[in-house]
Scaffold this active site. Sequence first.
Site, PDB file in Angstrom:
ATOM      1  N   CYS A 118      79.676  59.569  18.961  1.00  0.00           N
ATOM      2  CA  CYS A 118      80.170  60.936  18.568  1.00  0.00           C
ATOM      3  C   CYS A 118      81.503  61.081  19.145  1.00  0.00           C
ATOM      4  O   CYS A 118      82.535  61.834  18.798  1.00  0.00           O
ATOM      5  CB  CYS A 118      79.247  62.011  19.297  1.00  0.00           C
ATOM      6  SG  CYS A 118      77.641  62.102  18.612  1.00  0.00           S
ATOM      7  N   HIS A 260      83.370  68.650  20.101  1.00  0.00           N
ATOM      8  CA  HIS A 260      82.532  67.944  19.373  1.00  0.00           C
ATOM      9  C   HIS A 260      81.383  68.801  19.006  1.00  0.00           C
ATOM     10  O   HIS A 260      80.985  69.765  20.001  1.00  0.00           O
ATOM     11  CB  HIS A 260      81.697  66.535  20.102  1.00  0.00           C
ATOM     12  CG  HIS A 260      80.868  66.066  19.226  1.00  0.00           C
ATOM     13  ND1 HIS A 260      80.839  65.726  18.152  1.00  0.00           N
ATOM     14  CD2 HIS A 260      79.535  65.670  19.853  1.00  0.00           C
ATOM     15  CE1 HIS A 260      79.557  65.099  17.908  1.00  0.00           C
ATOM     16  NE2 HIS A 260      78.956  64.910  18.854  1.00  0.00           N
ATOM     17  N   ASN A 290      74.974  68.206  13.803  1.00  0.00           N
ATOM     18  CA  ASN A 290      75.937  66.917  14.566  1.00  0.00           C
ATOM     19  C   ASN A 290      76.176  65.825  13.422  1.00  0.00           C
ATOM     20  O   ASN A 290      75.203  64.928  13.209  1.00  0.00           O
ATOM     21  CB  ASN A 290      75.007  66.684  15.670  1.00  0.00           C
ATOM     22  CG  ASN A 290      75.781  65.517  16.381  1.00  0.00           C
ATOM     23  OD1 ASN A 290      76.750  65.061  16.208  1.00  0.00           O
ATOM     24  ND2 ASN A 290      75.298  65.200  17.995  1.00  0.00           N
TER      25      ASN A 290
END
Length: 333
Positions: A118, A260, A290
């Site tokens: 990520c 994020h 996500n």
Amino acid sequence: MNKLPSIKAVVAGTGAYLPEKVLSNFDLEKMLDTSDTWIRTRTGIQERRIAAKDECSSTMAAEAAKMALECANTEAQDIDLIIVATSTPDVIFPSTACFVQKEIGAGKAAAYDVSAVCSGFIYAMSIAEQYIKSGRYKNILIIGSEVNSRILDWTDRTTCILFGDGAGAAVLKGVEAERECGVLSSHIYSDGNQSHIISVPGGIGKTSVTHEAIDEKQYCIKMVGNTTFKMAVKKMVEVAKEALEFNGLSPEDIDWMVPHQANKRIIDSVAERLDFPEEKTFINIHKYGNTSGAAIPIALHEANSSGKMKAGDLVLITGLGAGLTWGAVVIRW
Ligand code: UT7
């Protein structure tokens, strides 16, 4: 005394690609023991995109890249380097970046992948910043692209409801300028001691593909959710504060925070701890879930193309991912 011009790494264009197929929380209700209410209230996610059979990280990356190149008014053959941040590469090798190079016709570019999950796009931006500021390269294409749907255990409600597929890209250009612009600083960190809290444990390079590992779904994402949550908040705040201090800035100076997109509650906690207002925090997790390494560049592209983020704005990026890896970037847009 006149300040000499120095090379700045400026974001010249952005792009994104989201697969057409939408998987809503209501669709998931039919597949698992979960509910739209649980997912929405615990994560902020309403729906996510799922790649079609003939799509993968390189095809989505190439689409995002073409859009970023057009936006930057740059030809693919002028790109010196392509970095793809992905934890779902098409194959173990060649790199996804090499497939993208072929697809977009960036003949003279060097191309490689970075694996920081990520935080991958933050890592890619940090690498690109160094190459550009040193004068080594002028035009760098950085991409985050993920096909998370292929590494999810669709029977595990604690992970499969969280992730989605997509790609985002940016073109960074070296520009000689006296004024402060582009990437002001990047800050990246890792802690391998925490590698167990979020991982794909099946080790193709360690054990080869085994029937046991397939049966145990070891080639799928496993996560200790609440530990990852706490680490995300702690480290994203820590590194965001460091990035602000490094540039002599305070949260009030920042026009947009682009965090994020892992969980709306993580984003809210980070903003609260930084004393940062919600209206200046860019959020699109409700639409895409996500998307790991793709989340930050997709968000940057949406903020940019919608006209929310304007030239001259100060942008703070912060994120955490498996590894653990985390980082922050400050950009004068
Ligand atoms: O990209 C960077 C890495 N990823 C992250 O940063 C994600 C970090 N973690 C999270 O976002 C959150 O920890 C989750 C969303 C994964 C989980 O939220 P939570 O508030 O930490 O819930 P929990 O794991 O403590 O579970 C609470 C309850 C449990 O039931 P019991 O034991 O209280 O009866 C779970 O079994 O919620 C249950 N649960 C669900 N219920 C309905 C877990 N997943 C689901 C689900 N639907 N999908």
